[in-house]
Design a protein around this motif. Structure first.
Motif, PDB file in Angstrom:
ATOM      1  N   ALA A 155       0.845  -1.194   0.000  1.00  0.00           N
ATOM      2  CA  ALA A 155       0.000   0.000   0.000  1.00  0.00           C
ATOM      3  C   ALA A 155       0.878   1.241   0.000  1.00  0.00           C
ATOM      4  O   ALA A 155       1.929   1.263   0.641  1.00  0.00           O
ATOM      5  CB  ALA A 155      -0.937   0.019   1.212  1.00  0.00           C
ATOM      6  N   ASN A 156       0.434   2.255  -0.734  1.00  0.00           N
ATOM      7  CA  ASN A 156       1.092   3.559  -0.689  1.00  0.00           C
ATOM      8  C   ASN A 156       0.578   4.373   0.485  1.00  0.00           C
ATOM      9  O   ASN A 156       1.258   5.287   0.969  1.00  0.00           O
ATOM     10  CB  ASN A 156       0.850   4.341  -1.983  1.00  0.00           C
ATOM     11  N   VAL A 157      -0.635   4.057   0.930  1.00  0.00           N
ATOM     12  CA  VAL A 157      -1.237   4.771   2.055  1.00  0.00           C
ATOM     13  C   VAL A 157      -2.286   3.858   2.698  1.00  0.00           C
ATOM     14  O   VAL A 157      -2.922   3.040   2.019  1.00  0.00           O
ATOM     15  CB  VAL A 157      -1.877   6.099   1.585  1.00  0.00           C
ATOM     16  N   ILE A 158      -2.438   3.982   4.017  1.00  0.00           N
ATOM     17  CA  ILE A 158      -3.397   3.175   4.768  1.00  0.00           C
ATOM     18  C   ILE A 158      -4.379   4.099   5.478  1.00  0.00           C
ATOM     19  O   ILE A 158      -3.981   5.084   6.112  1.00  0.00           O
ATOM     20  CB  ILE A 158      -2.684   2.293   5.820  1.00  0.00           C
ATOM     21  N   PHE A 159      -5.670   3.778   5.354  1.00  0.00           N
ATOM     22  CA  PHE A 159      -6.716   4.449   6.133  1.00  0.00           C
ATOM     23  C   PHE A 159      -7.322   3.395   7.055  1.00  0.00           C
ATOM     24  O   PHE A 159      -7.831   2.377   6.575  1.00  0.00           O
ATOM     25  CB  PHE A 159      -7.818   5.011   5.224  1.00  0.00           C
ATOM     26  N   THR A 160      -7.270   3.616   8.352  1.00  0.00           N
ATOM     27  CA  THR A 160      -7.823   2.633   9.277  1.00  0.00           C
ATOM     28  C   THR A 160      -8.776   3.282  10.276  1.00  0.00           C
ATOM     29  O   THR A 160      -8.494   4.359  10.816  1.00  0.00           O
ATOM     30  CB  THR A 160      -6.708   1.887  10.049  1.00  0.00           C
ATOM     31  N   ASP A 161      -9.894   2.605  10.503  1.00  0.00           N
ATOM     32  CA  ASP A 161     -10.792   3.028  11.578  1.00  0.00           C
ATOM     33  C   ASP A 161     -10.035   2.858  12.894  1.00  0.00           C
ATOM     34  O   ASP A 161      -9.270   1.901  13.064  1.00  0.00           O
ATOM     35  CB  ASP A 161     -12.056   2.161  11.561  1.00  0.00           C
ATOM     36  N   VAL A 162     -10.224   3.779  13.811  1.00  0.00           N
ATOM     37  CA  VAL A 162      -9.469   3.731  15.062  1.00  0.00           C
ATOM     38  C   VAL A 162     -10.147   2.838  16.091  1.00  0.00           C
ATOM     39  O   VAL A 162      -9.509   1.995  16.727  1.00  0.00           O
ATOM     40  CB  VAL A 162      -9.272   5.150  15.642  1.00  0.00           C
ATOM     41  N   GLN A 163     -11.447   2.993  16.249  1.00  0.00           N
ATOM     42  CA  GLN A 163     -12.156   2.306  17.325  1.00  0.00           C
ATOM     43  C   GLN A 163     -12.852   1.034  16.851  1.00  0.00           C
ATOM     44  O   GLN A 163     -14.061   0.887  16.966  1.00  0.00           O
ATOM     45  CB  GLN A 163     -13.158   3.267  17.963  1.00  0.00           C
ATOM     46  N   MET A 164     -12.068   0.104  16.337  1.00  0.00           N
ATOM     47  CA  MET A 164     -12.621  -1.174  15.902  1.00  0.00           C
ATOM     48  C   MET A 164     -12.735  -2.117  17.092  1.00  0.00           C
ATOM     49  O   MET A 164     -11.873  -2.107  17.983  1.00  0.00           O
ATOM     50  CB  MET A 164     -11.722  -1.810  14.835  1.00  0.00           C
ATOM     51  N   ILE A 183       6.618   2.122   6.688  1.00  0.00           N
ATOM     52  CA  ILE A 183       6.839   3.570   6.660  1.00  0.00           C
ATOM     53  C   ILE A 183       5.848   4.324   5.787  1.00  0.00           C
ATOM     54  O   ILE A 183       5.957   5.538   5.649  1.00  0.00           O
ATOM     55  CB  ILE A 183       8.274   3.909   6.207  1.00  0.00           C
ATOM     56  N   CYS A 184       4.871   3.634   5.185  1.00  0.00           N
ATOM     57  CA  CYS A 184       3.895   4.356   4.376  1.00  0.00           C
ATOM     58  C   CYS A 184       2.985   5.182   5.299  1.00  0.00           C
ATOM     59  O   CYS A 184       2.838   4.863   6.484  1.00  0.00           O
ATOM     60  CB  CYS A 184       3.057   3.390   3.533  1.00  0.00           C
ATOM     61  N   PRO A 185       2.372   6.247   4.799  1.00  0.00           N
ATOM     62  CA  PRO A 185       1.475   7.055   5.637  1.00  0.00           C
ATOM     63  C   PRO A 185       0.299   6.226   6.154  1.00  0.00           C
ATOM     64  O   PRO A 185      -0.264   5.415   5.429  1.00  0.00           O
ATOM     65  CB  PRO A 185       0.993   8.151   4.682  1.00  0.00           C
ATOM     66  N   GLY A 205       1.597   6.393  16.128  1.00  0.00           N
ATOM     67  CA  GLY A 205       2.381   6.387  14.894  1.00  0.00           C
ATOM     68  C   GLY A 205       1.590   6.807  13.669  1.00  0.00           C
ATOM     69  O   GLY A 205       2.113   6.773  12.557  1.00  0.00           O
ATOM     70  N   MET A 206       0.327   7.196  13.857  1.00  0.00           N
ATOM     71  CA  MET A 206      -0.474   7.671  12.725  1.00  0.00           C
ATOM     72  C   MET A 206       0.026   9.038  12.261  1.00  0.00           C
ATOM     73  O   MET A 206       0.511   9.842  13.050  1.00  0.00           O
ATOM     74  CB  MET A 206      -1.951   7.790  13.120  1.00  0.00           C
ATOM     75  N   ASP A 207      -0.118   9.289  10.978  1.00  0.00           N
ATOM     76  CA  ASP A 207       0.253  10.596  10.441  1.00  0.00           C
ATOM     77  C   ASP A 207      -0.765  11.660  10.837  1.00  0.00           C
ATOM     78  O   ASP A 207      -0.410  12.806  11.093  1.00  0.00           O
ATOM     79  CB  ASP A 207       0.353  10.529   8.909  1.00  0.00           C
ATOM     80  N   LYS A 208      -2.048  11.241  10.896  1.00  0.00           N
ATOM     81  CA  LYS A 208      -3.090  12.218  11.229  1.00  0.00           C
ATOM     82  C   LYS A 208      -4.402  11.480  11.480  1.00  0.00           C
ATOM     83  O   LYS A 208      -4.621  10.388  10.971  1.00  0.00           O
ATOM     84  CB  LYS A 208      -3.264  13.217  10.066  1.00  0.00           C
ATOM     85  N   LEU A 209      -5.259  12.093  12.262  1.00  0.00           N
ATOM     86  CA  LEU A 209      -6.614  11.579  12.479  1.00  0.00           C
ATOM     87  C   LEU A 209      -7.582  12.350  11.590  1.00  0.00           C
ATOM     88  O   LEU A 209      -7.600  13.582  11.607  1.00  0.00           O
ATOM     89  CB  LEU A 209      -7.028  11.728  13.937  1.00  0.00           C
ATOM     90  N   LEU A 210      -8.392  11.630  10.821  1.00  0.00           N
ATOM     91  CA  LEU A 210      -9.427  12.235   9.992  1.00  0.00           C
ATOM     92  C   LEU A 210     -10.777  11.979  10.644  1.00  0.00           C
ATOM     93  O   LEU A 210     -11.122  10.831  10.938  1.00  0.00           O
ATOM     94  CB  LEU A 210      -9.410  11.633   8.579  1.00  0.00           C
ATOM     95  N   VAL A 211     -11.536  13.030  10.866  1.00  0.00           N
ATOM     96  CA  VAL A 211     -12.837  12.892  11.515  1.00  0.00           C
ATOM     97  C   VAL A 211     -13.898  12.518  10.476  1.00  0.00           C
ATOM     98  O   VAL A 211     -13.979  13.132   9.411  1.00  0.00           O
ATOM     99  CB  VAL A 211     -13.233  14.201  12.234  1.00  0.00           C
ATOM    100  N   LYS A 212     -14.692  11.482  10.797  1.00  0.00           N
ATOM    101  CA  LYS A 212     -15.779  11.062   9.912  1.00  0.00           C
ATOM    102  C   LYS A 212     -16.943  12.046   9.996  1.00  0.00           C
ATOM    103  O   LYS A 212     -17.219  12.572  11.085  1.00  0.00           O
ATOM    104  CB  LYS A 212     -16.264   9.658  10.303  1.00  0.00           C
TER     105      LYS A 212
END
Length: 237
Positions: A155-164, A183-185, A205-212
């Motif tokens: 993956a070039n980038v990963i988006f993961t839900d935090v509260q699984m 080391i990918c974002p 270690g997340m790059d940033k939190l995105l709010v849904k």
């Protein structure tokens, strides 16, 4: 006389995105959002390419991988890293196995040590977060345990839900990925967005939190950040 315009060839770039969420609807929503953004980027690049033939802009070929649990995501990544070939040329890889569901991070690490290459497992317990304290934009390269994990290209980038639900939520998943040298974002997604929660995400270690609901503009900015820059057409050099 008829003027012939020779279009510069488009560079095809495979954009690999890993989405992790226990909610099937959220996975579908995020998948569609990423697809729409990539389509928009490609259309914008087409316009620029047609207007200015002196630059070569990439055409993104999107590949989306999904996982419905943190355990599923880390297992898939470990399969990528540890995959080998047998005498018949068939690929195989060990998988994580647990006797119960309520796992501690140490138990997951112990299982990972058994399937990772020796040189990677050796440093797994020594490394913590993949980010330097107070400098979240800088990856701590000293935490990379193995060249193969650092160059993992799933993956070039990963988006993961935090509260699984389950033992491996987005926070633990990120910590584990950083500990093996990924080391990918990595971007967390959650309905929560308070400062304390943002700090927990950054600390993992997340790059940033995105709010849904995740904004299209944020996804576009993130995807563009991992796309190779434009090049100059050979004819213009």
């Amino acid at each position: 006389s008829i003027k012939t315009t020779v279009k510069a060839p488009r560079r095809k770039v495979e954009l690999r995105v890993l989405l992790v969420d226990d909610d099937a609807m959220n996975l579908k929503i995020m998948s569609r959002l990423v697809q729409k953004v990539v389509k928009e980027i490609n259309e914008e690049n087409d316009v620029v390419q047609q207007t200015d033939g002196s630059v070569l802009l990439p055409h993104l070929d999107l590949v989306i991988r999904t996982a419905s649990t943190g355990l599923g995501a880390i297992s898939a990544i470990l399969r990528d890293i540890t995959a080998n070939s047998n005498e018949d040329g068939e690929s195989f890889a060990p998988s994580l196995r647990f006797v119960h569901e309520n796992l501690t991070e140490d138990e997951v690490v112990s299982a990972m040590e058994k399937v990772l290459p020796h040189e990677a497992a050796e440093g797994l317990r020594l490394s913590s977060s993949g980010l330097l304290p107070g400098r979240r934009e800088k990856i701590d390269l000293t935490s990379i345990t193995n060249e193969k994990t650092a160059k993992w290209s799933g993956a070039n980038v990963i988006f993961t839900d935090v509260q699984m639900p389950g033992s491996i939520d987005g926070l633990m998943l990120t910590r584990l990925l950083r500990r093996i040298g990924t080391i990918c974002p990595i971007y967390g997604t959650s309905a929560r967005g308070d400062k304390a929660f943002q700090y927990e995400c950054t600390k993992s270690g997340m790059d940033k939190l995105l709010v849904k609901p995740v904004a299209r503009e944020d996804v576009k900015e993130i995807l563009l950040s991992v796309v190779p820059p434009m090049e100059t057409s050979p004819a213009q050099q």
